[in-house]
Design an enzyme around this catalytic site. Structure first.
Site: not given
Length: 301
Positions: A104, A173, A258
């Site tokens: 990423h 979590h 979008r």
């Protein structure tokens, strides 16, 4: 502050990265330009079922609006109600081969505008690597390029942004990191516009050098159903982080961005299992014991 200069850089960055990835994959990205009814638009470049990349997207967006969404003002309540303008390039690449890591990268610029007042602006960005089967040399290479990208701005930036990346890309979590990190920064506006812009450009410009050599080294390694199964399981963590914790995803959805472009970061094939963990000593267990540990991959200066 020169928004037009930033926008021009980001458009060129998207084009350069897509060209580099098309060369690495041998396939073509689909270009999809879009308009945002509330103001602005962008171009999404997407590859699916490529030769090397199972799914990948490189998105440019430039949006503006009359009021900042909640995700943008959570840390800065004094900006609530201001008009905004934001531009960025964001990418996620999911290779088919489980030995090749997901990556990423994002660089962005944000301005909050109020008539009669100076605009409040900041840069953000970074890049991070998410392996399924870790290789120490890949982690070191990726972090070396991240450090090299930040070095011209000052030696203090890499350790600071590396730590920030480890803290940000953490699944609270699950109590585990998303991957082996990289660098991450946000709210960057000191000491001045030119310095912050140059740092951000350096991160964007070094992305291909950080990732493509790793992709080329791993994309042809032999693998079987076991490795694909573990890859799909670990990709589930990627989905969980993006939909639960990621500020960019939340901002995009809350600001009327979008949806197709925002969710192009999600992997094409994912699995979840109830209360599963890999067998001790297995290659899959090594990911947890040797890589998802918030490690300093480079020697500390």
């Amino acid at each position: 502050m020169d928004f037009a200069q930033v926008k021009d850089y980001l458009v060129n960055l998207q084009n350069n990265i897509v060209a580099g990835l098309e060369q690495a994959d041998g396939g073509s990205f689909r270009r999809d330009s879009w308009d945002r009814p509330e103001g602005g638009g962008g171009t999404s470049c997407v590859i699916e079922e490529g030769n090397v990349l199972e799914r990948g997207g490189v998105n440019f967006s430039h949006v503006h609006g009359k009021g900042l969404p909640a995700s943008a003002t959570a840390a800065r309540p004094e900006l609530a109600g201001r008009a905004f303008e934001a531009a960025g390039v964001s990418l996620v690449l999911h290779p088919r081969n489980p030995y090749a890591p997901t990556v990423h990268m994002n660089v962005r610029f944000f301005a909050a505008i109020k008539e009669g007042a100076e605009p409040v602006w900041w840069f953000g960005g970074g890049m991070d690597l998410t392996p399924y089967y870790g290789f120490e040399e890949d982690a070191i290479h990726f972090h070396q390029i991240c450090k090299h990208a930040l070095q011209p701005s000052g030696s203090e930036y890499y350790p600071r942004f590396k730590k920030w990346c480890d803290e940000y890309f953490y699944l609270k979590h699950r109590k585990e990191p998303r991957g082996i990190g990289g660098v991450f920064f946000d709210d960057l506006n000191q000491p001045d516009f030119v310095t912050c812009f140059n740092l951000t450009k350096s991160v964007g410009d070094q992305f291909l050098a950080a990732y493509v050599p790793i992709l080329q080294k791993r994309c042809n390694l032999p693998y079987g159903e076991r490795e694909r199964d573990f890859q799909a399981y670990r990709r589930g963590r990627y989905v969980e982080f993006n939909l639960v914790w990621d500020r960019g995803t939340l901002f995009g959805l809350q600001s009327g961005g979008r949806t197709e472009s925002i969710l192009m970061s999600l992997p094409p094939i994912v699995k979840w299992r109830y209360d599963w963990s890999p067998a001790a000593g297995s290659p899959e267990a090594k990911l947890y014991t040797d890589f998802l540990i918030g490690k300093d991959w480079l020697p500390l200066d």
